[in-house]
Each structure stands twice: as structure tokens, then as C-alpha cells.
Motif scaffolding. Structure first.
Motif, PDB file in Angstrom:
ATOM      1  N   VAL A 110       0.845  -1.205   0.000  1.00  0.00           N
ATOM      2  CA  VAL A 110       0.000   0.000   0.000  1.00  0.00           C
ATOM      3  C   VAL A 110       0.876   1.249   0.000  1.00  0.00           C
ATOM      4  O   VAL A 110       0.636   2.202  -0.765  1.00  0.00           O
ATOM      5  CB  VAL A 110      -0.967   0.009   1.213  1.00  0.00           C
ATOM      6  N   ILE A 111       1.906   1.251   0.835  1.00  0.00           N
ATOM      7  CA  ILE A 111       2.818   2.402   0.911  1.00  0.00           C
ATOM      8  C   ILE A 111       3.497   2.636  -0.443  1.00  0.00           C
ATOM      9  O   ILE A 111       3.578   3.769  -0.923  1.00  0.00           O
ATOM     10  CB  ILE A 111       3.864   2.192   2.025  1.00  0.00           C
ATOM     11  N   ILE A 112       3.969   1.567  -1.049  1.00  0.00           N
ATOM     12  CA  ILE A 112       4.639   1.700  -2.348  1.00  0.00           C
ATOM     13  C   ILE A 112       3.661   2.213  -3.399  1.00  0.00           C
ATOM     14  O   ILE A 112       3.995   3.105  -4.185  1.00  0.00           O
ATOM     15  CB  ILE A 112       5.272   0.363  -2.777  1.00  0.00           C
ATOM     16  N   LEU A 113       2.456   1.674  -3.407  1.00  0.00           N
ATOM     17  CA  LEU A 113       1.460   2.115  -4.390  1.00  0.00           C
ATOM     18  C   LEU A 113       1.139   3.602  -4.212  1.00  0.00           C
ATOM     19  O   LEU A 113       1.078   4.345  -5.201  1.00  0.00           O
ATOM     20  CB  LEU A 113       0.186   1.277  -4.293  1.00  0.00           C
ATOM     21  N   ILE A 114       0.971   4.034  -2.991  1.00  0.00           N
ATOM     22  CA  ILE A 114       0.714   5.461  -2.745  1.00  0.00           C
ATOM     23  C   ILE A 114       1.875   6.303  -3.265  1.00  0.00           C
ATOM     24  O   ILE A 114       1.674   7.322  -3.934  1.00  0.00           O
ATOM     25  CB  ILE A 114       0.457   5.722  -1.243  1.00  0.00           C
ATOM     26  N   GLY A 115       3.092   5.868  -2.982  1.00  0.00           N
ATOM     27  CA  GLY A 115       4.266   6.592  -3.475  1.00  0.00           C
ATOM     28  C   GLY A 115       4.309   6.653  -4.985  1.00  0.00           C
ATOM     29  O   GLY A 115       4.587   7.714  -5.572  1.00  0.00           O
ATOM     30  N   TYR A 116       4.015   5.536  -5.638  1.00  0.00           N
ATOM     31  CA  TYR A 116       4.030   5.508  -7.098  1.00  0.00           C
ATOM     32  C   TYR A 116       2.941   6.401  -7.691  1.00  0.00           C
ATOM     33  O   TYR A 116       3.168   7.086  -8.694  1.00  0.00           O
ATOM     34  CB  TYR A 116       3.880   4.081  -7.610  1.00  0.00           C
ATOM     35  N   VAL A 117       1.767   6.364  -7.094  1.00  0.00           N
ATOM     36  CA  VAL A 117       0.682   7.214  -7.575  1.00  0.00           C
ATOM     37  C   VAL A 117       1.075   8.686  -7.449  1.00  0.00           C
ATOM     38  O   VAL A 117       0.812   9.482  -8.357  1.00  0.00           O
ATOM     39  CB  VAL A 117      -0.639   6.908  -6.826  1.00  0.00           C
ATOM     40  N   LEU A 118       1.715   9.033  -6.355  1.00  0.00           N
ATOM     41  CA  LEU A 118       2.163  10.416  -6.164  1.00  0.00           C
ATOM     42  C   LEU A 118       3.210  10.816  -7.208  1.00  0.00           C
ATOM     43  O   LEU A 118       3.187  11.926  -7.730  1.00  0.00           O
ATOM     44  CB  LEU A 118       2.718  10.621  -4.758  1.00  0.00           C
ATOM     45  N   ILE A 119       4.124   9.899  -7.519  1.00  0.00           N
ATOM     46  CA  ILE A 119       5.147  10.181  -8.528  1.00  0.00           C
ATOM     47  C   ILE A 119       4.485  10.396  -9.893  1.00  0.00           C
ATOM     48  O   ILE A 119       4.804  11.358 -10.606  1.00  0.00           O
ATOM     49  CB  ILE A 119       6.192   9.053  -8.607  1.00  0.00           C
ATOM     50  N   VAL A 120       3.583   9.526 -10.256  1.00  0.00           N
ATOM     51  CA  VAL A 120       2.898   9.641 -11.545  1.00  0.00           C
ATOM     52  C   VAL A 120       1.998  10.869 -11.560  1.00  0.00           C
ATOM     53  O   VAL A 120       1.902  11.567 -12.564  1.00  0.00           O
ATOM     54  CB  VAL A 120       2.096   8.355 -11.851  1.00  0.00           C
TER      55      VAL A 120
END
Length: 158
Positions: free
Chosen positions: A145-155
Motif C-alpha cells: 500500500v505504501i509503495i502504491l501510494i508513493g508511485y501514484v504520487l510520482i505519476v
């Protein structure tokens, strides 16, 4: 737990195959009008596959463990069911990571990785002594979940 995690690792490969096939299309269509639809369709496909993976692992984990590892490893059923959620999240992680690479923003994932690593280590140290291998399963899901949130923020920045 290692039995459940090995099965999880094998299943994650299928999502990786999908996004590896999708990556060249992302790169080719990135700056076109078609890209938003392609990305939405990829997310929709991932969503459907995620729901399917959660349902299948929830319902069939017992039988999968029996077939793969035998009756002595039935304690791996609940961790495998929990890891079904991490498997579902990994489908989205792969899509977003492919887009991050296509956008040439992969350096930004280092911070996401460090935050996820720190969380995972801390949660394992804190909760495994009390909750055993189930804590590892939940920690894996929360780390995803943490990684997905980070990736969504980057994109989302792009």
C-alpha cells in the motif's frame, strides 16, 4: 509463512508478464491522445485481475496449500489468503512502475523504496514477536500500500 510467500512470489510473476508486455506500448503511446484510455484500460484490467486473485486465493488457499505443500503446512492458508491482497496490489504497482519508467522518473522511487523498507522492517520487528507469521503477511500488504501510494504520487506529478 515461507510456503505461502513462495506461492505468492510465483503468482506475482503473471502480473509482471502483463506489464512487461504493456511497457513498450506505454512508451510508444505516452505522448498521444490514446494514452489516457490505454492507462485507464490497463488499470481496469488490473482491477479485475486483482478482484479475481483475492477471490481465488480466499476460496482456494486451503486446496492450493494441500496440493503444493501437503497437510503439514495448513497453517500457511491464512497467510496465503492475506497475501492475496498484496498480490492484488502488485498488479497496480507493476502498472504504475511501468509508467514511472516510461516517464523516466525511476530515481524518485528510491525514496518510496526507503520508506517502504523502513516501514516493513519496523513492523516486522515490532509485530512478529507477538503475532508471528501473520504479522509478516499483513506487513507485506501494508508495505505494498505504501509503495502504491508513493508511485501514484510520482505519476500524479506528471
Amino acid at each position: 509463512y515461507s510456503t505461502a510467500y513462495r506461492i505468492f512470489e510465483v503468482l506475482v510473476i503473471f502480473g509482471t508478464f502483463f506489464t512487461n508486455a504493456l511497457f513498450p506500448v506505454f512508451v510508444h503511446k505516452l505522448k498521444t491522445r490514446e494514452f489516457p484510455n490505454l492507462f485507464r484500460e490497463s488499470l481496469l484490467f488490473s482491477f479485475l485481475a486483482a478482484i479475481l486473485s483475492i477471490v481465488v486465493l480466499s476460496l482456494l488457499a486451503k486446496y492450493i496449500i494441500l496440493i503444493v505443500a501437503g497437510e503439514k503446512f495448513m497453517a500457511a492458508v491464512l497467510p496465503l489468503q492475506i497475501l492475496g491482497f498484496a498480490l492484488a496490489l502488485s498488479l497496480f504497482l507493476n502498472i504504475y512502475y511501468s509508467l514511472i519508467i516510461a516517464l523516466n522518473r525511476q530515481k524518485q522511487t528510491i525514496l518510496v523504496g526507503l520508506v517502504a523498507l523502513t516501514f516493513n522492517l519496523a513492523s516486522n520487528v515490532l509485530f512478529i514477536p507477538k503475532f508471528s507469521y501473520l504479522a509478516s503477511s499483513v506487513s507485506t500488504v501494508l508495505t505494498a500500500v505504501i509503495i502504491l501510494i508513493g508511485y501514484v504520487l510520482i505519476v500524479g506529478k506528471k
